[in-house]
Design a protein around this motif. Structure first.
Motif: not given
Length: 70
Positions: A15-21, A45-46, A57-62
């Protein structure tokens, strides 16, 4: 699982804010409580990824792609 298939179903976006999804596509056994399983996976996971990498970690989608009926 075979080693070559272990990374399939795991998608990481930066992501643009250096976080990950993270998006996880999984197969579950019939009778499993899907809400409880999804919440557990998202939290674990987060925590593990952010602890190991130092990246937020911005979000984890399952996503439940299939259900085994055995």
């Amino acid at each position: 699982l075979r080693r070559e298939t272990m990374s399939r179903g795991v998608f990481v976006s930066f992501n643009e804010d250096n976080s990950i999804s993270i998006a996880l596509h999984i197969v579950v056994d019939y009778g499993v409580n899907l809400l409880t399983l999804a919440n557990s996976i998202m939290n674990e996971v987060s925590y593990k990824v952010s602890t190991a990498t130092g990246v937020t970690v911005r979000n984890v989608d399952v996503y439940f792609d299939s259900m085994l009926l055995n």
